[in-house]
Design a protein around this motif. Structure first.
Motif, PDB file in Angstrom:
ATOM      1  N   HIS A 206      -2.519   5.678  -5.995  1.00  0.00           N
ATOM      2  CA  HIS A 206      -1.904   5.191  -7.230  1.00  0.00           C
ATOM      3  C   HIS A 206      -2.952   5.022  -8.321  1.00  0.00           C
ATOM      4  O   HIS A 206      -3.975   4.351  -8.109  1.00  0.00           O
ATOM      5  CB  HIS A 206      -1.211   3.852  -6.977  1.00  0.00           C
ATOM      6  N   VAL A 208      -3.217   3.310 -11.820  1.00  0.00           N
ATOM      7  CA  VAL A 208      -2.492   2.317 -12.598  1.00  0.00           C
ATOM      8  C   VAL A 208      -3.124   2.196 -13.979  1.00  0.00           C
ATOM      9  O   VAL A 208      -4.346   2.303 -14.139  1.00  0.00           O
ATOM     10  CB  VAL A 208      -2.519   0.955 -11.873  1.00  0.00           C
ATOM     11  N   PHE A 234       0.613   9.034  -7.348  1.00  0.00           N
ATOM     12  CA  PHE A 234       1.517   8.438  -8.327  1.00  0.00           C
ATOM     13  C   PHE A 234       0.709   7.936  -9.515  1.00  0.00           C
ATOM     14  O   PHE A 234      -0.336   7.293  -9.337  1.00  0.00           O
ATOM     15  CB  PHE A 234       2.297   7.284  -7.702  1.00  0.00           C
ATOM     16  N   HIS A 236       0.856   5.626 -12.849  1.00  0.00           N
ATOM     17  CA  HIS A 236       1.567   4.546 -13.529  1.00  0.00           C
ATOM     18  C   HIS A 236       0.876   4.363 -14.890  1.00  0.00           C
ATOM     19  O   HIS A 236      -0.166   3.708 -14.981  1.00  0.00           O
ATOM     20  CB  HIS A 236       1.503   3.255 -12.715  1.00  0.00           C
ATOM     21  N   GLU A 239       3.023   1.012 -17.404  1.00  0.00           N
ATOM     22  CA  GLU A 239       3.876  -0.004 -16.798  1.00  0.00           C
ATOM     23  C   GLU A 239       3.087  -1.162 -16.193  1.00  0.00           C
ATOM     24  O   GLU A 239       3.664  -2.110 -15.675  1.00  0.00           O
ATOM     25  CB  GLU A 239       4.746   0.625 -15.703  1.00  0.00           C
ATOM     26  N   TYR A 241       1.346  -3.139 -13.394  1.00  0.00           N
ATOM     27  CA  TYR A 241       1.484  -3.142 -11.939  1.00  0.00           C
ATOM     28  C   TYR A 241       2.942  -3.195 -11.479  1.00  0.00           C
ATOM     29  O   TYR A 241       3.203  -3.167 -10.277  1.00  0.00           O
ATOM     30  CB  TYR A 241       0.719  -4.332 -11.350  1.00  0.00           C
ATOM     31  N   SER A 242       3.866  -3.274 -12.399  1.00  0.00           N
ATOM     32  CA  SER A 242       5.271  -3.470 -12.009  1.00  0.00           C
ATOM     33  C   SER A 242       5.798  -2.318 -11.162  1.00  0.00           C
ATOM     34  O   SER A 242       6.436  -2.538 -10.125  1.00  0.00           O
ATOM     35  CB  SER A 242       6.144  -3.661 -13.248  1.00  0.00           C
ATOM     36  N   THR A 243       5.525  -1.070 -11.574  1.00  0.00           N
ATOM     37  CA  THR A 243       6.021   0.058 -10.781  1.00  0.00           C
ATOM     38  C   THR A 243       5.201   0.254  -9.508  1.00  0.00           C
ATOM     39  O   THR A 243       5.716   0.761  -8.515  1.00  0.00           O
ATOM     40  CB  THR A 243       6.012   1.352 -11.610  1.00  0.00           C
ATOM     41  N   LEU A 244       3.940  -0.167  -9.521  1.00  0.00           N
ATOM     42  CA  LEU A 244       3.126  -0.104  -8.308  1.00  0.00           C
ATOM     43  C   LEU A 244       3.768  -0.937  -7.203  1.00  0.00           C
ATOM     44  O   LEU A 244       3.772  -0.539  -6.036  1.00  0.00           O
ATOM     45  CB  LEU A 244       1.708  -0.609  -8.587  1.00  0.00           C
ATOM     46  N   HIS A 245       4.330  -2.071  -7.580  1.00  0.00           N
ATOM     47  CA  HIS A 245       4.928  -2.973  -6.589  1.00  0.00           C
ATOM     48  C   HIS A 245       6.167  -2.382  -5.936  1.00  0.00           C
ATOM     49  O   HIS A 245       6.617  -2.882  -4.906  1.00  0.00           O
ATOM     50  CB  HIS A 245       5.257  -4.317  -7.245  1.00  0.00           C
ATOM     51  N   HIS A 246       6.705  -1.305  -6.508  1.00  0.00           N
ATOM     52  CA  HIS A 246       7.807  -0.608  -5.842  1.00  0.00           C
ATOM     53  C   HIS A 246       7.313   0.157  -4.614  1.00  0.00           C
ATOM     54  O   HIS A 246       8.093   0.495  -3.729  1.00  0.00           O
ATOM     55  CB  HIS A 246       8.477   0.374  -6.810  1.00  0.00           C
ATOM     56  N   HIS A 247       6.013   0.444  -4.596  1.00  0.00           N
ATOM     57  CA  HIS A 247       5.409   1.225  -3.506  1.00  0.00           C
ATOM     58  C   HIS A 247       4.625   0.345  -2.529  1.00  0.00           C
ATOM     59  O   HIS A 247       4.634   0.587  -1.322  1.00  0.00           O
ATOM     60  CB  HIS A 247       4.483   2.294  -4.076  1.00  0.00           C
TER      61      HIS A 247
END
Length: 318
Positions: A206, A208, A234, A236, A239, A241-247
């Motif tokens: 990721h 970020v 991925f 990011h 965004e 860290y918000s979308t990172l937390h989806h993973h």
């Protein structure tokens, strides 16, 4: 940092993790390290490989980890261990002259943080977090940062076992100077070191807070790895860290990555001190190199490992 908590920063597989790893791998950890001992003995019978002291592997943890990463295949593990030593002469800027007391090296560490998270994830993967801590950059810093990260992986793989890695790279402080330093040959060599020498198995990677100036370099990175790994990268952009937390759950991320773990700087400082304590090991490690003139069969060349100059074929790794 409260030094009384330092022991909780270094990843050590818990009893529960060991049981889950054994079940997932289909083999006991005792058997894994038994095979590691056999692999160490095998190296002593290879004329081109260095004759490494038995305890240099810390109870054969290094070789056992390689065996597990190579799907419990002794032959593939032997090839991987051979590659581990062969690549030292092919990427000496990262894998030789690794003195943690070097003044330039220490100065570079003031601008970079990296550490593995203490807990395995529910997927039995190990999360690594890294970032530039400010926007200051000189060309030698990339070499020093890469060298340090590989030193960290060297000592980490003695004691730690996981099914794969998840890498989180915060690009908040990346400038054009940083991006320009990642030339195609440099990027290709770094990819080969992690995937081939250290047998990294990326479950996800990721980037970020990625700025647009990094787009071309990240696109190039995807062309250098197999499609299945490229699909695990991925980006990011804005965004946070918000979308990172989806993973990856915040449970397995540093506090300063909006996670629930320790601060990345605290973990980095603890690891830097640990690497200092192994200074003699790193100095001795420089002497353990392959003698290609003694290899049975065709010597391994730069192009065998990294491909021809100007060629950016995908890395054929598992």
């Amino acid at each position: 940092m409260d030094t009384t908590n330092k022991k909780n920063i270094f990843p050590v597989n818990t009893k529960e993790e060991k049981e889950k790893l054994s079940e997932a791998l289909g083999i006991s950890l005792d058997e894994i390290f038994c095979r590691g001992s056999m692999l160490v003995e095998w190296t002593h019978n290879q004329p081109h490989l260095p004759c490494v002291r038995e305890n240099f592997y810390k109870s054969c943890g290094f070789a056992g980890r390689i065996f597990a990463r190579k799907k419990m295949s002794m032959e593939r593990a032997k090839n991987s261990i051979d590659t581990y030593y062969t690549m030292k002469a092919l990427a000496p800027e990262y894998l030789l002259n690794r003195d943690p007391a070097n003044q330039q090296f220490r100065a570079s560490m003031e601008h970079y943080n990296v550490a593995p998270m203490p807990q395995l994830t529910d997927r039995l993967t190990r999360v690594y977090a890294l970032r530039a801590v400010d926007r200051e950059f000189s060309p030698h810093m990339l070499t020093d940062w890469s060298k340090y990260t590989m030193m960290l992986v060297d000592i980490q793989q003695w004691d730690d076992l996981s099914l794969a890695e998840e890498v989180v790279i915060d690009l908040s402080n990346i400038t054009l100077q940083h991006v320009v330093a990642f030339t195609p040959p440099v990027l290709k060599k770094l990819v080969a070191c992690y995937l081939k020498r250290y047998s990294f198995k990326p479950h996800s990677i990721h980037f970020v807070n990625a700025p647009s100036i990094a787009d071309a370099t990240l696109s190039l990175l995807k062309t250098m790895v197999k499609t299945k790994i490229a699909n695990r990268i991925f980006i990011h952009s804005k965004e946070g860290y918000s979308t990172l937390h989806h993973h990856i759950s915040p449970k397995y991320l540093p506090k300063d990555f909006d996670g629930e773990g320790p601060e990345l700087k605290d973990m980095h400082d603890a690891y830097l001190a640990k690497i200092d304590s192994y200074r003699e090991w790193f100095l001795e490690n420089d002497s353990y190199v392959v003698r290609e003139e003694l290899r049975q069969g065709t010597p391994i060349s730069y192009s065998d490992v990294f491909g021809m100059e100007g060629s950016f074929r995908r890395m054929t790794v598992d």
